[in-house]
Scaffold this motif. Structure first.
Motif, PDB file in Angstrom:
ATOM      1  N   HIS A 295      39.326  42.556  34.695  1.00  0.00           N
ATOM      2  CA  HIS A 295      39.846  42.409  36.246  1.00  0.00           C
ATOM      3  C   HIS A 295      40.662  43.200  36.726  1.00  0.00           C
ATOM      4  CE1 HIS A 295      38.770  37.916  35.068  1.00  0.00           C
ATOM      5  NE2 HIS A 295      39.132  38.432  33.958  1.00  0.00           N
ATOM      6  N   LYS A 296      40.733  43.314  38.096  1.00  0.00           N
ATOM      7  CA  LYS A 296      41.603  44.100  38.762  1.00  0.00           C
ATOM      8  C   LYS A 296      42.760  43.612  39.216  1.00  0.00           C
ATOM      9  CE  LYS A 296      40.126  47.757  39.487  1.00  0.00           C
ATOM     10  NZ  LYS A 296      40.081  48.790  38.558  1.00  0.00           N
ATOM     11  N   VAL A 297      44.017  44.340  38.968  1.00  0.00           N
ATOM     12  CA  VAL A 297      45.182  43.830  39.333  1.00  0.00           C
ATOM     13  C   VAL A 297      45.443  43.501  40.875  1.00  0.00           C
ATOM     14  CG1 VAL A 297      46.370  46.023  39.586  1.00  0.00           C
ATOM     15  CG2 VAL A 297      47.554  44.077  38.762  1.00  0.00           C
ATOM     16  N   GLU A 298      44.816  44.146  41.579  1.00  0.00           N
ATOM     17  CA  GLU A 298      44.862  44.005  43.201  1.00  0.00           C
ATOM     18  C   GLU A 298      44.099  42.384  43.322  1.00  0.00           C
ATOM     19  OE1 GLU A 298      41.624  47.021  43.232  1.00  0.00           O
ATOM     20  OE2 GLU A 298      43.438  46.847  41.864  1.00  0.00           O
ATOM     21  N   ASP A 299      43.264  41.755  42.637  1.00  0.00           N
ATOM     22  CA  ASP A 299      42.766  40.811  42.851  1.00  0.00           C
ATOM     23  C   ASP A 299      43.556  39.816  42.069  1.00  0.00           C
ATOM     24  OD1 ASP A 299      40.552  41.832  43.922  1.00  0.00           O
ATOM     25  OD2 ASP A 299      39.461  42.152  42.109  1.00  0.00           O
ATOM     26  N   ILE A 300      44.270  39.955  40.680  1.00  0.00           N
ATOM     27  CA  ILE A 300      44.949  38.961  40.412  1.00  0.00           C
ATOM     28  C   ILE A 300      46.136  38.581  40.895  1.00  0.00           C
ATOM     29  CG2 ILE A 300      46.153  38.552  37.935  1.00  0.00           C
ATOM     30  CD1 ILE A 300      43.289  38.569  37.663  1.00  0.00           C
ATOM     31  N   VAL A 301      47.070  39.573  41.513  1.00  0.00           N
ATOM     32  CA  VAL A 301      48.361  39.346  41.837  1.00  0.00           C
ATOM     33  C   VAL A 301      48.363  38.572  43.346  1.00  0.00           C
ATOM     34  CG1 VAL A 301      50.378  40.526  43.122  1.00  0.00           C
ATOM     35  CG2 VAL A 301      49.551  41.494  40.895  1.00  0.00           C
ATOM     36  N   PRO A 302      47.562  38.719  44.186  1.00  0.00           N
ATOM     37  CA  PRO A 302      47.344  37.803  45.250  1.00  0.00           C
ATOM     38  C   PRO A 302      47.122  36.443  44.774  1.00  0.00           C
ATOM     39  CG  PRO A 302      46.381  39.970  45.865  1.00  0.00           C
ATOM     40  CD  PRO A 302      46.545  40.056  44.300  1.00  0.00           C
TER      41      PRO A 302
END
Length: 252
Positions: free
Chosen positions: A82-89
């Motif tokens: 996964h990509k962290v910029e997708d997970i956090v939001p």
């Protein structure tokens, strides 16, 4: 061709077909100065899928397999990235308090698997690792994690320092575990959105990541041996974070 025991495939066309079939590529090694029309095709597919190859001498590829690898060996993983910029939001949108773990260049598969097992048990939302220099996510890692790698999100990122910056801009505090820290883990606040960084087994956290962290933290060491196994240390820190969160949720 494939070798299930070692979780890798080799040969230009098999690697291309694996990527096009949606296989998760953990690491890919390409022979230095490799040329040819099929390699040009592979190179374009790697770029399209944002997969960064490691360019190595042919001797390294020969250590992976004695068969005709055609200058490319790719390690595959059953675990999606996964990509962290997708997970956090997404975490904030769901009303959760982000609880993240960053593993900076851990190389031992068993340490990695054991840490992911603990991370899943304590409810870590995602484990973040670098694209290069990390332990392979293979069958050994999955076995050591007792299957936890299927249940915890793994983010594979090209630059951990940039990840730290992104997390901080998102309102997430970043705590770096270091033996040289002044603060004990009991003296920081894990109740708010946070990420904990654990470093390489030999060299610890990279200077760049350490510099970007909000706080440096450590465990108390009373014995003559001044360091713990990274998996043990990580477990102790994660459970202190859980203790604080549980106490806060109980209203005590």
């Amino acid at each position: 061709m494939t070798d299930k025991k070692d979780d890798f495939i080799f040969g230009l066309r098999p690697v291309i077909e694996a990527i096009e079939a949606g296989k998760t590529i953990d690491k890919i090694f390409v022979q230095n100065a490799l040329q040819g029309p099929i390699y040009t095709e592979l190179k374009a597919i790697l770029a399209k899928n944002k997969i960064r190859p490691n360019y190595v001498p042919v001797e390294k590829l020969n250590r992976f397999t004695r068969k005709n690898h055609q200058g490319v060996v790719a390690f595959i993983s059953d675990v999606p990235f996964h990509k962290v910029e997708d997970i956090v939001p997404q975490l904030f949108e769901e009303g959760k308090t982000p609880f993240l773990l960053i593993l900076d260049r851990l190389t031992d598969v068993r340490n990695f698997g054991a840490i992911c097992r603990t991370a899943e048990c304590v409810g870590v939302d995602a484990v973040i690792i670098p694209e290069k220099g990390a332990a392979p996510i293979n069958s050994d890692a999955i076995k050591t994690s007792a299957g936890a790698l299927y249940n915890v999100k793994i983010c594979k990122e090209p630059n951990l320092a940039h990840v730290v910056d992104f997390l901080q801009q998102s309102g997430i505090s970043v705590f770096a575990a270091s033996e040289k820290a002044q603060k004990l883990i009991y003296d920081v606040d894990f109740k708010e959105p946070c990420a904990i960084v654990m470093g390489n087994e030999e060299t610890g956290i990279s200077k760049e990541v350490l510099h970007h962290a909000d706080e440096k933290i450590k465990l108390p060491i009373e014995g003559k041996i001044q360091s713990l196994n990274v998996s043990v240390a990580c477990g102790a820190i994660l459970y202190e974070a859980v203790r604080q969160k549980m106490k806060a949720n109980s209203g005590l």
